[in-house]
Design a protein around this motif. Structure first.
Motif, PDB file in Angstrom:
ATOM      1  N   SER A  63      43.459  45.945  44.660  1.00  0.00           N
ATOM      2  CA  SER A  63      43.592  44.727  45.721  1.00  0.00           C
ATOM      3  C   SER A  63      44.802  43.996  45.663  1.00  0.00           C
ATOM      4  CB  SER A  63      42.211  43.592  45.410  1.00  0.00           C
ATOM      5  OG  SER A  63      42.544  43.296  43.989  1.00  0.00           O
ATOM      6  N   VAL A  64      45.697  44.221  44.775  1.00  0.00           N
ATOM      7  CA  VAL A  64      47.036  43.457  44.905  1.00  0.00           C
ATOM      8  C   VAL A  64      47.933  44.408  44.689  1.00  0.00           C
ATOM      9  CG1 VAL A  64      45.913  41.587  43.548  1.00  0.00           C
ATOM     10  CG2 VAL A  64      47.188  43.186  42.332  1.00  0.00           C
ATOM     11  N   LYS A  65      47.873  45.764  44.826  1.00  0.00           N
ATOM     12  CA  LYS A  65      48.979  46.697  44.806  1.00  0.00           C
ATOM     13  C   LYS A  65      49.849  46.399  45.962  1.00  0.00           C
ATOM     14  CE  LYS A  65      47.303  50.589  42.167  1.00  0.00           C
ATOM     15  NZ  LYS A  65      46.490  51.776  42.192  1.00  0.00           N
ATOM     16  N   GLY A  66      51.275  46.505  45.858  1.00  0.00           N
ATOM     17  CA  GLY A  66      52.101  46.076  46.933  1.00  0.00           C
ATOM     18  C   GLY A  66      52.186  44.635  47.437  1.00  0.00           C
ATOM     19  N   ARG A  67      51.627  43.756  46.693  1.00  0.00           N
ATOM     20  CA  ARG A  67      51.764  42.624  47.015  1.00  0.00           C
ATOM     21  C   ARG A  67      52.044  41.648  45.826  1.00  0.00           C
ATOM     22  NH1 ARG A  67      47.679  39.370  48.625  1.00  0.00           N
ATOM     23  NH2 ARG A  67      45.962  40.712  47.539  1.00  0.00           N
ATOM     24  N   PHE A  68      51.602  42.087  44.578  1.00  0.00           N
ATOM     25  CA  PHE A  68      51.849  41.257  43.231  1.00  0.00           C
ATOM     26  C   PHE A  68      52.771  42.250  42.497  1.00  0.00           C
ATOM     27  CE2 PHE A  68      47.788  38.458  43.368  1.00  0.00           C
ATOM     28  CZ  PHE A  68      48.030  38.055  44.322  1.00  0.00           C
TER      29      PHE A  68
END
Length: 122
Positions: A63-68
Motif C-alpha cells: 500500500s505504500v510502495k513507491g510513496r514511502f
C-alpha cells in the motif's frame, strides 16, 4: 534497554509530504530490524515499512510502495519515514518498533514507541 520516541506527525493535505522520525536510545544490534507500523481507528495495527539496522535492507507494504521511504541514521540512532503523495487512508497513528531477532511481525517486535498521529485531510 531500548527506548523509542517518534515525532513528526501532523495534519497534512491530500497529496502532501511528511517525514517521521524515531529517536532510538540504546544500541540496536546490526541484526535487529526496525519498522514503522500504523493503526487507523477501528483497525488492527499493520506493518508499513522496515529496515535491517546493519545492512540497511528495506521492505515495504504494498500500500505504500513507491510513496514511502524508510531510512536510518546509524550514528545518530534515528529512524525515518519519508511519506509522499499522502492519501486519506494513510491517516493513522504511526509507531516505530524494533525486533532483536530480525522480523517484522506486529507480535514479534520487542520494543515500541508511543506513536505519532498523522492525519491526511481532504
Amino acid at each position: 534497554q531500548i527506548q523509542l520516541v517518534e515525532s513528526g506527525g501532523e495534519l497534512v493535505p491530500v497529496g502532501g509530504s511528511l517525514r517521521l522520525s524515531c529517536a532510538v536510545s540504546g544500541r540496536p544490534y546490526s541484526s535487529s530490524t526496525m519498522g514503522w507500523f500504523r493503526q487507523a481507528p477501528g483497525k488492527e495495527r499493520e506493518f508499513v515499512a522496515g529496515i535491517r539496522w546493519g545492512a540497511g535492507t528495506r521492505m515495504y507494504a504494498d500500500s505504500v510502495k513507491g510513496r514511502f521511504t524508510i531510512s536510518r541514521e546509524q550514528i545518530g540512532r534515528t529512524l525515518y519515514l519519508q511519506m509522499e503523495s499522502l492519501k486519506p487512508e494513510d491517516t493513522a497513528v504511526y509507531y516505530c518498533a524494533l525486533d532483536r531477532n530480525g522480523g517484522y511481525s506486529v507480535s514479534g517486535m520487542d520494543y515500541w514507541g508511543s506513536g505519532t498521529l498523522v492525519t491526511v485531510s481532504s
